[in-house]
Design a protein around this motif. Structure first.
Motif: not given
Length: 414
Positions: A325-330, A317-322, A302-315
């Motif tokens: 900025r988080v993406a640039q910092a990371l 997030l990265f497509r919003t204005v704020r 099940t760990a790969p499922f949570l990893t994929a969910a983390y990635v989807a959530t970040l992607l």
């Protein structure tokens, strides 16, 4: 300078590297540090027994947070990005008309040597050796189609989990329990005490402890983490060939009519599946018992499922204005991830072992997590400072020099 592509989608720097890829790698650095730092903070972590000096409720809570949200998730994210970046390197070599094979093999050789040095001097749980070895298999399969790569990844993961379940069943049938006996528990405590004492010594004592532990850690990283990391390599290879991190409609083999709405819907679907499955597996693993082989089997699955969910959530997030900025910092620590990965080990050695402050066994686990967050904050700031002056991290410079057999330009020109 940052070049915006379609404003709301993935961003590219003038170097052609995807900011989102670097940002995900920068985020993975935090997860890797959270999982690795307990091995520096206590000699009892590797033997797999509770530290007698850390029995308070907040110690259990802190370790539970790491197991639940971080353990076994972030090396998969790093592995996925390794496979994804591999496709970018292939495309770059093809565009320049150069032979990719010798350069990649030199890169793997350099990674192997860096991993050996890290394992012997700093952290016995190094993953670079495993990456170098399984990178050879990735190269051997680089012409495989995305669909077949995903099938092979699924077969490897499924087979691994089935074998682990078979082992758990055999242990349950013949031993009655996977928990250690009283004699085994006493030996684990003795090993933890000896390791803690060795880590409180000077540099040679620490190195001797690291080298002695390799007989345990190297088989685990190669034969347990290795197959699962390779599966993530293949998922990254498939994703790279379809350019899924390049934004909606960017992939060469994607439907030209697929716009931001369809791309967003796919990310939401990954979240809706990944979070329930991944969190359920994490809950069972954390609250059952970490020495329960059945719980470990479910966690691997099940760990790969949570990893994929983390990635989807970040992607998303990265497509919003704020979020941009988080993406640039990371992305800044992500651009020099190898330097930061090794410097995490170095800083932990200086903080916890007798080479430096000697805090091993003396900090509650909640404090250890606080130290991890402080180290990561320093890396965010230091990476930003460094990349304003230099093109790449110092270890990246060494790796590039070994790969291309040249002396790369280091300083940014004004």
């Amino acid at each position: 300078m940052t070049v915006e592509v379609d404003s709301g989608t993935s961003r590219r720097r003038s170097t052609g590297r995807l900011t989102d890829v670097d940002a995900l790698r920068g985020f993975a650095l935090l997860g890797i540090l959270m999982v690795n730092i307990p091995f520096f903070a206590s000699g009892y972590t590797l033997p797999g027994v509770a530290d007698p000096a850390r029995t308070a409720w907040h110690d259990g809570l802190a370790l539970g947070v790491v197991q639940f949200f971080f353990e076994a998730k972030f090396y998969l994210l790093f592995s996925f990005l390794f496979g994804y970046s591999f496709t970018l390197q292939l495309d770059s070599a093809a565009a320049r008309g150069v032979d990719f094979r010798p350069r990649f093999l030199r890169r793997l050789g350099a990674l192997f040597l860096i991993g050996v040095a890290n394992a012997a001097l700093l952290y016995y749980g190094d993953i670079l050796i495993t990456y170098a070895l399984f990178g050879l298999l990735l190269f051997a399969m680089h012409r495989v189609s995305p669909r077949r790569a995903l099938w092979v990844a699924g077969i490897i993961t499924g087979t691994f989990v089935l074998l682990f379940l078979a082992l758990a069943t055999l242990v349950a049938v013949f031993d009655g329990s996977s928990s250690p006996t009283a004699a085994e528990h006493a030996k684990m405590l003795a090993d933890g005490a000896a390791a803690t004492e060795a880590m409180r010594g000077g540099p040679w004592s620490v190195i001797a402890d690291r080298v002695a532990a390799l007989s345990t850690t190297l088989p685990l990283t190669v034969f347990v983490q290795g197959p699962l990391a390779f599966s993530a390599f293949l998922v990254g290879l498939a994703a790279g060939k379809r350019r899924v991190l390049a934004g909606p409609g960017a992939g060469a083999d994607q439907d030209p009519g697929a716009g931001p709405g369809a791309y967003e819907a796919k990310l939401r679907l990954i979240q809706w599946i990944g979070f329930p499955v991944g969190l359920a597996g994490s809950a069972f693993y954390t609250f059952a018992s970490t020495d329960n082989l059945f719980a470990g089997s479910l966690h691997f699955l099940t760990a790969p499922f949570l990893t994929a969910a983390y990635v989807a959530t970040l992607l998303r997030l990265f497509r919003t204005v704020r979020g941009g900025r988080v993406a640039q910092a990371l992305a800044r620590p992500g651009r020099m991830a190898l330097t930061n990965y090794l410097s995490q080990s170095l800083l932990c050695v200086l903080i916890f072992t007798g080479t430096g402050l000697g805090l091993v066994g003396r900090v509650p686990y909640a404090g250890v997590i606080g130290i991890a967050l402080a180290i990561y904050a320093v890396q965010l700031l230091w990476s930003a400072w460094w990349l304003r002056r230099f093109r790449m991290g110092p270890v990246e410079w060494l790796l590039r020099a070994a790969t291309y057999r040249e002396r790369p330009a280091m300083r940014l020109t004004s």
